[in-house]
Enzyme design. Structure first.
Site, PDB file in Angstrom:
ATOM      1  N   LYS A 138       0.844  -1.191   0.000  1.00 10.64           N
ATOM      2  CA  LYS A 138       0.000   0.000   0.000  1.00 10.64           C
ATOM      3  C   LYS A 138       0.879   1.241   0.000  1.00 10.64           C
ATOM      4  CE  LYS A 138       0.722   1.884   3.415  1.00 10.64           C
ATOM      5  NZ  LYS A 138       1.982   2.395   4.084  1.00 10.64           N
ATOM      6  N   TYR A 223      -4.346   4.280   6.358  1.00 14.06           N
ATOM      7  CA  TYR A 223      -4.845   3.335   7.372  1.00 14.06           C
ATOM      8  C   TYR A 223      -6.183   3.796   7.947  1.00 14.06           C
ATOM      9  CZ  TYR A 223      -0.504   0.666   7.358  1.00 14.06           C
ATOM     10  OH  TYR A 223       0.548  -0.122   6.983  1.00 14.06           O
TER      11      TYR A 223
HETATM   12  P1  NAD Z   1      12.473   1.398   2.226  1.00 13.97           P
HETATM   13  O1  NAD Z   1      13.031   2.702   1.763  1.00 13.97           O
HETATM   14  O2  NAD Z   1      12.973   0.849   3.504  1.00 13.97           O
HETATM   15  O3  NAD Z   1      12.703   0.279   1.104  1.00 13.97           O
HETATM   16  C1  NAD Z   1      12.448   0.525  -0.256  1.00 13.97           C
HETATM   17  C2  NAD Z   1      13.305  -0.386  -1.092  1.00 13.97           C
HETATM   18  O4  NAD Z   1      13.094  -0.083  -2.472  1.00 13.97           O
HETATM   19  C3  NAD Z   1      14.819  -0.209  -0.813  1.00 13.97           C
HETATM   20  O5  NAD Z   1      15.434  -1.458  -0.728  1.00 13.97           O
HETATM   21  C4  NAD Z   1      15.320   0.530  -2.044  1.00 13.97           C
HETATM   22  O6  NAD Z   1      16.662   0.202  -2.362  1.00 13.97           O
HETATM   23  C5  NAD Z   1      14.368   0.029  -3.117  1.00 13.97           C
HETATM   24  N1  NAD Z   1      14.261   0.899  -4.278  1.00 13.97           N
HETATM   25  C6  NAD Z   1      14.171   0.468  -5.540  1.00 13.97           C
HETATM   26  N2  NAD Z   1      14.120   1.490  -6.384  1.00 13.97           N
HETATM   27  C7  NAD Z   1      14.182   2.612  -5.655  1.00 13.97           C
HETATM   28  C8  NAD Z   1      14.181   3.990  -5.983  1.00 13.97           C
HETATM   29  N3  NAD Z   1      14.070   4.428  -7.246  1.00 13.97           N
HETATM   30  N4  NAD Z   1      14.251   4.869  -4.949  1.00 13.97           N
HETATM   31  C9  NAD Z   1      14.310   4.464  -3.678  1.00 13.97           C
HETATM   32  N5  NAD Z   1      14.342   3.149  -3.312  1.00 13.97           N
HETATM   33  C10 NAD Z   1      14.277   2.249  -4.301  1.00 13.97           C
HETATM   34  O7  NAD Z   1      10.889   1.569   2.247  1.00 13.97           O
HETATM   35  P2  NAD Z   1       9.861   0.624   2.990  1.00 13.97           P
HETATM   36  O8  NAD Z   1       9.540   1.192   4.305  1.00 13.97           O
HETATM   37  O9  NAD Z   1      10.317  -0.770   2.913  1.00 13.97           O
HETATM   38  O10 NAD Z   1       8.541   0.844   2.096  1.00 13.97           O
HETATM   39  C11 NAD Z   1       8.372   0.184   0.848  1.00 13.97           C
HETATM   40  C12 NAD Z   1       6.870   0.057   0.547  1.00 13.97           C
HETATM   41  O11 NAD Z   1       6.271  -0.715   1.558  1.00 13.97           O
HETATM   42  C13 NAD Z   1       6.123   1.389   0.511  1.00 13.97           C
HETATM   43  O12 NAD Z   1       5.155   1.373  -0.501  1.00 13.97           O
HETATM   44  C14 NAD Z   1       5.440   1.463   1.862  1.00 13.97           C
HETATM   45  O13 NAD Z   1       4.222   2.206   1.853  1.00 13.97           O
HETATM   46  C15 NAD Z   1       5.174  -0.002   2.134  1.00 13.97           C
HETATM   47  N6  NAD Z   1       5.104  -0.309   3.579  1.00 13.97           N
HETATM   48  C16 NAD Z   1       4.049  -1.020   4.038  1.00 13.97           C
HETATM   49  C17 NAD Z   1       3.957  -1.326   5.373  1.00 13.97           C
HETATM   50  C18 NAD Z   1       2.809  -2.141   5.898  1.00 13.97           C
HETATM   51  O14 NAD Z   1       2.678  -2.278   7.099  1.00 13.97           O
HETATM   52  N7  NAD Z   1       1.993  -2.717   5.032  1.00 13.97           N
HETATM   53  C19 NAD Z   1       4.944  -0.899   6.254  1.00 13.97           C
HETATM   54  C20 NAD Z   1       6.038  -0.195   5.755  1.00 13.97           C
HETATM   55  C21 NAD Z   1       6.096   0.103   4.394  1.00 13.97           C
END
Ligand code: NAD
Length: 373
Positions: A138, A223
């Site tokens: 999401k 949420y």
């Molecule tokens: P994060 O920044 O920790 O991880 C993102 C990943 O994507 C990294 O490994 C990064 O290297 C990679 N990536 C690939 N292409 C990229 C680019 N062009 N720019 C930046 N990063 C790039 O983020 P996250 O917290 O893991 O969030 C990722 C997704 O998960 C988001 O859509 C967020 O809303 C979702 N999320 C959901 C929940 C949940 O509880 N459902 C919780 C946290 C995050």
């Protein structure tokens, strides 16, 4: 609700469905009395090995129905660390340039997209073209237009599109929904959703409009939107919304810091919600009916989810949300089960339509109708 038996009956009648389940041969199909899938694990590749991807991978270790078998990442050092940790063969490792080749890999059933929001749409289209099921984090996309394209692409490719709505499988949440459906709160009148946290590093993608598609609303306000819908059990028909910004340097044009929004539902039910990146630990749901109430705090964090109703505490045991989610999603994809609260692309699209309408209401200052149809 579609039962597993109905699904299997349909499967026996529909040879079209069979090629979508890698490894399944019609000659090995023993009939619909017994699930042919009961010993099958959903074989998942995670795309985006960041903080949430890491959490999902850890949780999947305890899943009985889903297994991490592949990775897609732009960072070779992360790939090798994950290979070692999760015993992932090199043939199941891809980068963002070559992952279309996953279509020729019979050992991967689904790709779980856990990258920044702006990448969900193009990556979903590519995974669908490779005829692999998609689980997408999401918000499903940046806006409803992208969301519709994703739903259409997955439908045309004959693959499922699920959204990482882990709360839809959480036991205390489901108990409140059960109580509401049983009439234990009487007529529902009001919902309040408060969703926020204090965001740190100003250089992160969550504060970059291009990658995040907005601000707190896309990330955490969703949420309260989603929660209002599953707690009330109806769809909102209008919204009003007001934005405040205390730090225009950190929260640039198009990146919302705080938005208050109010929904109207059928039968005069109303909801009042807050989405923010500048208040700590804001995670509370309150549902009020003519004969009772439910309050949950924390309501959507990683848990344990805590709360009570007018009848007493909500005390279902905590199980790691992502473990339960992956078990249930494997049942949806492999066994044709349906979720009590939907997690499909249409559900993700509804939230995107609502987000688009909230931003419209902020800009217009007026009550805007929500058109989910
Ligand atoms: P994060 O920044 O920790 O991880 C993102 C990943 O994507 C990294 O490994 C990064 O290297 C990679 N990536 C690939 N292409 C990229 C680019 N062009 N720019 C930046 N990063 C790039 O983020 P996250 O917290 O893991 O969030 C990722 C997704 O998960 C988001 O859509 C967020 O809303 C979702 N999320 C959901 C929940 C949940 O509880 N459902 C919780 C946290 C995050």
């Amino acid at each position: 609700m579609k039962s597993r038996r109905n699904f299997l009956q349909k499967l026996t009648l529909s040879a079209v469905s069979l090629p979508l389940i890698p490894g399944l041969k019609s000659s090995s199909f023993p009939g619909w009395q017994k699930s042919v899938f009961q010993d099958r694990m959903l074989r998942v590749a995670i795309m985006g090995l960041g903080s949430y991807g890491t959490r999902v991978a850890e949780a999947m270790q305890d899943s009985k129905k889903a297994k991490l078998v592949g990775v897609i990442s732009g960072t070779p050092s992360k790939i090798s660390a994950w290979q070692e940790k999760y015993n992932i063969p090199s043939k199941n490792c891809y980068n963002y340039e070559n992952f279309d080749a996953i279509k020729d890999n019979p050992d991967i059933d689904a790709v779980y997209i856990i990258t920044p929001n702006a990448l969900h749409h193009p990556q979903t289209l590519r995974v669908a073209a490779a005829r692999k099921h998609v689980i997408c984090e999401k918000p499903m996309a940046l806006n409803a237009e992208q969301g519709r394209e994703m739903v259409e692409a997955c439908k045309n490719a004959g693959v499922q599109l699920l959204v990482g709505y882990r709360m839809h499988f959480e036991a205390n949440t489901l108990e409140v929904i059960r109580m509401r459906e049983a009439g234990e709160f009487g007529e529902i009148k009001f919902f309040q959703g408060l969703s926020g946290f204090k965001i740190g590093d100003p250089s992160q993608w969550r504060l970059n409009k291009e990658l995040a598609g907005g601000g707190a609303m896309m990330d955490i306000g969703i949420y309260s939107i989603n929660g209002a819908r599953y707690m009330i059990g109806k769809e909102p028909i209008w919204v009003t919304a007001q934005e405040t910004k205390t730090d225009p340097v950190k929260f640039k044009e198009g990146v919302d810091e705080t938005i208050l929004f109010q929904f109207g539902f059928p039968e005069g039910i109303v909801a009042s919600c807050l989405s923010t990146y500048s208040m700590g630990n804001l995670d509370r749901f309150f549902l009020n009916g003519t004969q009772g109430f439910a309050e949950m705090q924390p309501s959507t964090g990683y848990g344990p989810i805590k709360g009570k109703t007018h009848k007493g505490p909500l005390d279902n045991p905590h199980i790691t949300h992502q473990t339960v989610q992956m078990d249930r999603m494997a049942e949806i994809i492999l066994e044709g089960e349906t979720a009590k609260v939907p997690v499909d692309g249409e559900e993700g699209l509804k939230d995107l339509i609502i987000i688009d309408t909230i931003y419209k209401a902020v800009a217009s200052g007026r009550k805007e109708p929500i058109q989910l149809g």
